[in-house]
Design an enzyme around this catalytic site. Structure first.
Site, PDB file in Angstrom:
ATOM      1  N   LEU A  89      20.001  -3.820  74.267  1.00  0.00           N
ATOM      2  CA  LEU A  89      20.493  -4.712  73.110  1.00  0.00           C
ATOM      3  C   LEU A  89      20.364  -6.118  73.587  1.00  0.00           C
ATOM      4  O   LEU A  89      20.885  -6.592  74.731  1.00  0.00           O
ATOM      5  CB  LEU A  89      21.825  -4.404  73.110  1.00  0.00           C
ATOM      6  CG  LEU A  89      22.314  -3.123  72.175  1.00  0.00           C
ATOM      7  CD1 LEU A  89      23.827  -2.723  72.329  1.00  0.00           C
ATOM      8  CD2 LEU A  89      22.079  -3.435  70.571  1.00  0.00           C
ATOM      9  N   SER A  90      19.445  -6.894  72.763  1.00  0.00           N
ATOM     10  CA  SER A  90      19.215  -8.234  73.133  1.00  0.00           C
ATOM     11  C   SER A  90      20.523  -9.110  73.439  1.00  0.00           C
ATOM     12  O   SER A  90      21.339  -8.820  72.609  1.00  0.00           O
ATOM     13  CB  SER A  90      17.927  -8.865  72.290  1.00  0.00           C
ATOM     14  OG  SER A  90      16.803  -8.012  72.374  1.00  0.00           O
ATOM     15  N   ALA A  91      20.342 -10.180  73.888  1.00  0.00           N
ATOM     16  CA  ALA A  91      21.315 -11.141  74.159  1.00  0.00           C
ATOM     17  C   ALA A  91      21.705 -11.606  72.463  1.00  0.00           C
ATOM     18  O   ALA A  91      20.811 -11.861  71.980  1.00  0.00           O
ATOM     19  CB  ALA A  91      20.913 -12.352  74.917  1.00  0.00           C
TER      20      ALA A  91
END
Length: 386
Positions: free
Chosen positions: A91-93
């Site tokens: 889950l990207s930043a």
């Protein structure tokens, strides 16, 4: 646990407010992330780097640790899948997700191709903005598609998720107003240009360090646009595996083939990301590692294959350069550094990329300005003066 997550969501939103991570031109993102929170798309097992390896954090046995990992901060990605000891999905930043979707300039009614579904969070946010049935998302990993479908369904999101290789195949529903990729490519697949409408926008992670927003020309044959920000992303799974040999193995046990004293302090190399981005552009296959001792900052550079360089501080502002291999990668890096200074210390936002059927290149400040080809490593090294 629900109350704890509500508090963590609020805390993240407040931190993003303080560090101005909410895009001013896309206020919808704050509401969308509140309605579709990060935890609604997180698997029950996350992975934490303990300094030596990735270790699992299970929601059932360590809910606080799991939540700490998921809500570590605006600039922190959460690893959701590890393959052969390396992260293969995340889950990207939150700040990066917001920045990329802001760069997409997404409006209600736009058709969207979301490439690299992962857990489905970016797909859900895009669908919240575009509208029901207007987003199609593709993912090469069948297990991730199944997971994302469950989470999207539970969240009430009307978006289509398909198994497919987004690098080489285009889903039905095009041409698309917007294309949003969540994995890094060095070279833009030309199929993406063909899949977008003239005037459409393509936002994608470029290489290992930043993301770019391209606008497709009215003739639909080319696209160009600016670097939008820094960030690191998972690589394209269908492309060559980028797993460089470490510096020690590249260097080997032989003596250096060249040695010289360089009148340069390496301190900026350790923390100036404007410089690091410029070096990434000009010497794109250079892997740079820095460290500090009593004499100053030192650097070890290699191309993951056969060329290497070591820059050792002498304590007086000068450095000893040793290097070896078929390319003098240390000289190339120092030359690119001098060029960056001569160009007035440009930031990543001063660079853009153009894609045509025949070639792709990075340019500085203007499409007709200084440029560097995107392609094979050997070609990428040589700047093309205009």
């Amino acid at each position: 646990m629900t109350d704890d997550l509500v508090g963590r969501r609020a805390q993240l939103a407040a931190v993003m407010e303080r560090c101005r991570a909410w895009p001013a031109d896309s206020p919808w993102l704050r509401e969308a992330m509140a309605v579709l929170p990060r935890d609604a798309f997180a698997p029950d097992r996350l992975w934490h780097w303990d300094g030596h390896r990735y270790v699992p954090l299970d929601r059932a046995t360590d809910p606080a640790g799991w939540a700490d990992e998921l809500y570590a901060g605006p600039d922190a990605a959460a690893v959701t899948q590890v393959t052969d000891g390396l992260p293969s999905s995340s889950l990207s930043a939150p700040a990066v997700v917001a920045d990329m979707l802001d760069s997409l300039r997404l409006e209600p009614g736009h058709t969207v191709w979301d490439i690299g579904t992962g857990q489905g969070w970016s797909c859900a946010l895009a669908a919240w903005r575009a509208g029901p049935g207007l987003v199609v998302s593709t993912e090469i990993d069948e297990d991730l598609v199944a997971f994302a479908r469950r989470r999207l369904g539970a969240a009430g999101v009307d978006a289509e998720t398909l198994v497919g290789n987004g690098t080489s195949s285009v889903p039905p529903g095009g041409p698309f107003d917007r294309i949003h990729a969540t994995y890094a490519v060095e070279t833009v697949p030309y199929e993406w240009i063909k899949a977008a409408r003239p005037g459409g926008r393509i936002v994608y992670p470029w290489g290992r360090l930043g993301h770019v927003a391209l606008t497709v020309a009215p003739d639909g044959c080319r696209a160009s646009g600016w670097v939008q920000g820094l960030g690191q992303f998972m690589a394209d799974r269908s492309g060559p595996v980028w797993a460089p040999t470490g510096y020690a193995k590249v260097r080997g046990n032989g003596d250096p083939e060249a040695e010289e004293v360089v009148e340069r302090d390496l301190a900026p190399l350790a923390g100036d990301w404007d410089l690091r981005f410029a070096l990434r552009v000009a010497v794109s296959d250079a892997i740079v590692i820095t460290g500090r001792d009593e004499d100053g900052v030192n650097a070890w550079i290699h191309d993951g294959n056969a060329s290497w360089a070591a820059l050792s501080a002498r304590g007086d502002g000068s450095t000893v350069l040793h290097q070896g291999g078929p390319q003098r990668i240390g000289d190339e890096l120092l030359t690119a550094w001098s060029q960056w200074e001569a160009h007035g210390h440009p930031t990543p936002y001063d660079y853009g990329i153009t894609v045509t059927p025949e070639k792709q290149w990075v340019w500085l400040r203007d499409e007709d300005g200084p440029s560097w080809p995107i392609g094979e490593a050997g070609e990428r090294r040589a700047a093309l003066p205009r």
